[in-house]
Design a protein around this motif. Structure first.
Motif, PDB file in Angstrom:
ATOM      1  N   TYR A 259       0.817  -1.215   0.000  1.00 56.34           N
ATOM      2  CA  TYR A 259       0.000   0.000   0.000  1.00 56.34           C
ATOM      3  C   TYR A 259       0.849   1.262   0.000  1.00 56.34           C
ATOM      4  N   ASP A 260       1.973   1.230   0.665  1.00 62.89           N
ATOM      5  CA  ASP A 260       2.881   2.384   0.597  1.00 62.89           C
ATOM      6  C   ASP A 260       3.342   2.621  -0.830  1.00 62.89           C
ATOM      7  N   ARG A 261       3.622   1.542  -1.541  1.00 60.31           N
ATOM      8  CA  ARG A 261       4.089   1.663  -2.924  1.00 60.31           C
ATOM      9  C   ARG A 261       2.985   2.107  -3.874  1.00 60.31           C
ATOM     10  N   GLU A 262       1.805   1.510  -3.749  1.00 59.45           N
ATOM     11  CA  GLU A 262       0.738   1.766  -4.717  1.00 59.45           C
ATOM     12  C   GLU A 262      -0.143   2.972  -4.362  1.00 59.45           C
ATOM     13  N   LEU A 263      -0.308   3.243  -3.060  1.00 51.00           N
ATOM     14  CA  LEU A 263      -1.243   4.294  -2.645  1.00 51.00           C
ATOM     15  C   LEU A 263      -0.575   5.396  -1.826  1.00 51.00           C
ATOM     16  N   ASN A 264       0.751   5.327  -1.724  1.00 51.47           N
ATOM     17  CA  ASN A 264       1.486   6.351  -0.969  1.00 51.47           C
ATOM     18  C   ASN A 264       1.093   6.359   0.508  1.00 51.47           C
ATOM     19  N   GLY A 265       0.557   5.239   0.997  1.00 50.99           N
ATOM     20  CA  GLY A 265       0.093   5.140   2.374  1.00 50.99           C
ATOM     21  C   GLY A 265      -1.019   4.120   2.470  1.00 50.99           C
ATOM     22  N   PRO A 266      -1.734   4.078   3.591  1.00 53.10           N
ATOM     23  CA  PRO A 266      -2.721   3.014   3.807  1.00 53.10           C
ATOM     24  C   PRO A 266      -3.973   3.126   2.945  1.00 53.10           C
ATOM     25  N   LEU A 267      -4.633   1.993   2.785  1.00 52.44           N
ATOM     26  CA  LEU A 267      -5.952   1.950   2.157  1.00 52.44           C
ATOM     27  C   LEU A 267      -6.947   2.608   3.096  1.00 52.44           C
ATOM     28  N   ARG A 268      -7.804   3.477   2.560  1.00 49.41           N
ATOM     29  CA  ARG A 268      -8.769   4.217   3.364  1.00 49.41           C
ATOM     30  C   ARG A 268     -10.172   3.650   3.177  1.00 49.41           C
ATOM     31  N   PHE A 269     -11.084   4.028   4.068  1.00 45.96           N
ATOM     32  CA  PHE A 269     -12.464   3.548   3.981  1.00 45.96           C
ATOM     33  C   PHE A 269     -13.085   3.972   2.651  1.00 45.96           C
ATOM     34  N   ASN A 270     -12.871   5.212   2.239  1.00 45.06           N
ATOM     35  CA  ASN A 270     -13.256   5.660   0.893  1.00 45.06           C
ATOM     36  C   ASN A 270     -12.088   5.315  -0.032  1.00 45.06           C
ATOM     37  N   ARG A 271     -12.087   4.096  -0.524  1.00 45.66           N
ATOM     38  CA  ARG A 271     -10.895   3.523  -1.136  1.00 45.66           C
ATOM     39  C   ARG A 271     -10.372   4.301  -2.336  1.00 45.66           C
ATOM     40  N   SER A 272     -11.254   4.779  -3.184  1.00 44.47           N
ATOM     41  CA  SER A 272     -10.819   5.452  -4.405  1.00 44.47           C
ATOM     42  C   SER A 272     -10.053   6.745  -4.121  1.00 44.47           C
ATOM     43  N   TRP A 273     -10.232   7.303  -2.931  1.00 46.69           N
ATOM     44  CA  TRP A 273      -9.548   8.547  -2.562  1.00 46.69           C
ATOM     45  C   TRP A 273      -8.249   8.285  -1.797  1.00 46.69           C
ATOM     46  N   SER A 274      -7.882   7.034  -1.604  1.00 42.89           N
ATOM     47  CA  SER A 274      -6.755   6.700  -0.731  1.00 42.89           C
ATOM     48  C   SER A 274      -5.459   7.397  -1.129  1.00 42.89           C
ATOM     49  N   LYS A 275      -5.063   7.286  -2.392  1.00 47.98           N
ATOM     50  CA  LYS A 275      -3.772   7.856  -2.799  1.00 47.98           C
ATOM     51  C   LYS A 275      -3.786   9.371  -2.717  1.00 47.98           C
ATOM     52  N   THR A 276      -4.876   9.983  -3.143  1.00 48.08           N
ATOM     53  CA  THR A 276      -4.982  11.444  -3.078  1.00 48.08           C
ATOM     54  C   THR A 276      -4.899  11.933  -1.641  1.00 48.08           C
ATOM     55  N   TYR A 277      -5.622  11.268  -0.752  1.00 45.07           N
ATOM     56  CA  TYR A 277      -5.648  11.660   0.647  1.00 45.07           C
ATOM     57  C   TYR A 277      -4.291  11.438   1.300  1.00 45.07           C
ATOM     58  N   ASN A 278      -3.670  10.295   1.023  1.00 40.65           N
ATOM     59  CA  ASN A 278      -2.358  10.017   1.597  1.00 40.65           C
ATOM     60  C   ASN A 278      -1.308  11.016   1.116  1.00 40.65           C
ATOM     61  N   THR A 279      -1.352  11.357  -0.156  1.00 40.46           N
ATOM     62  CA  THR A 279      -0.399  12.323  -0.712  1.00 40.46           C
ATOM     63  C   THR A 279      -0.577  13.688  -0.062  1.00 40.46           C
ATOM     64  N   PHE A 280      -1.824  14.105   0.152  1.00 44.07           N
ATOM     65  CA  PHE A 280      -2.105  15.383   0.814  1.00 44.07           C
ATOM     66  C   PHE A 280      -1.587  15.376   2.250  1.00 44.07           C
ATOM     67  N   LEU A 281      -1.845  14.286   2.974  1.00 47.75           N
ATOM     68  CA  LEU A 281      -1.384  14.201   4.362  1.00 47.75           C
ATOM     69  C   LEU A 281       0.149  14.268   4.437  1.00 47.75           C
ATOM     70  N   LYS A 282       0.818  13.630   3.498  1.00 52.62           N
ATOM     71  CA  LYS A 282       2.274  13.695   3.481  1.00 52.62           C
ATOM     72  C   LYS A 282       2.762  15.102   3.164  1.00 52.62           C
ATOM     73  N   LEU A 283       2.036  15.773   2.297  1.00 51.54           N
ATOM     74  CA  LEU A 283       2.399  17.142   1.893  1.00 51.54           C
ATOM     75  C   LEU A 283       2.352  18.090   3.086  1.00 51.54           C
ATOM     76  N   ILE A 284       1.375  17.883   3.972  1.00 51.53           N
ATOM     77  CA  ILE A 284       1.247  18.776   5.129  1.00 51.53           C
ATOM     78  C   ILE A 284       1.904  18.192   6.390  1.00 51.53           C
ATOM     79  N   GLY A 285       2.642  17.081   6.201  1.00 52.08           N
ATOM     80  CA  GLY A 285       3.388  16.507   7.300  1.00 52.08           C
ATOM     81  C   GLY A 285       2.555  15.747   8.319  1.00 52.08           C
ATOM     82  N   LYS A 286       1.402  15.227   7.896  1.00 52.71           N
ATOM     83  CA  LYS A 286       0.523  14.497   8.820  1.00 52.71           C
ATOM     84  C   LYS A 286       0.604  12.987   8.628  1.00 52.71           C
ATOM     85  N   LEU A 287       1.422  12.522   7.706  1.00 49.90           N
ATOM     86  CA  LEU A 287       1.556  11.077   7.465  1.00 49.90           C
ATOM     87  C   LEU A 287       3.022  10.737   7.264  1.00 49.90           C
TER      88      LEU A 287
END
Length: 262
Positions: free
Chosen positions: A234-262
């Protein structure tokens, strides 16, 4: 001299599916492919499944019967595959059907293309009211991280089942064990081929496990298990964990990393 065709073991866990079991077994025995063995695993059924399985075994010599206490579908599949003599496995539920050409065409691909680990086909969902085409997305590792596009009744080599660590019996009450199994087998390597015809028929019933495990609670349990077991994937494919709203997982993970929350 042509080498002999590999033995295919069709493993059929059965839990209270006695009314459909003979139809399922006959659909397998009607296959144009040989050699075949059919392993029925009665998973502690409370209906007449075991008696029906014994009757079928008496009628058809290709049938091997395993009777066990209820352990769930992953446990039943694993026990059936452990007992299998074949080098190629087809898992099939006790109420599903296959076409007569499915096994032979899948074996041909596995024999000709060693880089292919999994072969499946087009599918149909059906019940007493009719049938509808099962629209499956093409295989892609990134998409596999988000959802499953390979039904459980695909053919693969027994050695790959063993190398992947078998079916995860811990998922007994979560559902979608086949999704996690395909992740284990395919997350790092291996190709998948989908045959261009309908060869699998998935029976919809009011008591199907898929419906029982479609709740939000089960989905959260499943996602937590997948993230814990396959963090690297999941780190490789989605830049972080799979989320409950699965289709948004990579976008959400990338945003969290951008703001230092992941």
């Amino acid at each position: 001299m042509k080498s002999p065709s590999p033995l295919v073991s069709v493993v059929i866990p059965c839990y209270n599916q006695g009314k459909y079991l003979k139809e399922t077994v006959i659909s397998v025995l009607n296959s144009k492919y040989r050699p075949l063995e059919v392993i029925v695993v009665d998973d502690g059924s409370s209906d007449d499944s075991l008696e029906i399985a014994k009757q079928i075994q008496g009628e058809f010599p290709e049938i091997k019967l395993i009777n066990q206490e209820n352990g769930g579908v992953s446990n039943a599949r694993n026990n059936g595959i452990e007992a299998a003599r074949g080098s190629i496995i087809l898992p099939l539920d006790g109420d599903d059907l296959i076409s007569e050409e499915y096994i032979g065409e899948a074996v041909r691909v596995l024999e000709e293309k060693p880089q292919v680990k999994v072969v499946y086909c087009d599918g149909i969902k059906f019940d007493e009211s009719g049938q509808k085409t099962w629209n499956l997305k093409p295989f892609d590792r990134h998409q596999l991280a988000l959802d499953n596009m390979i039904f459980h009744a695909a053919l693969y080599r027994k050695e790959d089942w063993k190398a992947a660590g078998k079916y995860s019996e811990e998922m007994r009450y979560m559902g979608r064990e086949d999704w996690e199994f395909w992740i284990k087998m395919l997350k790092n390597e291996g190709e998948v081929e989908q045959l261009p015809f309908t060869g699998y028929y998935y029976r919809l019933t009011p008591t199907s496990k898929r419906k029982k495990t479609a709740t939000s609670e089960k989905k959260r349990e499943r996602i937590a298990f997948l993230n814990q077991r396959h963090k690297d994937f999941y780190d490789r494919e989605l830049n972080g964990p799979l989320r409950f709203n699965r289709s948004w997982s990579k976008t959400y993970n990338t945003f969290l990393k951008l703001i230092g929350k992941l």
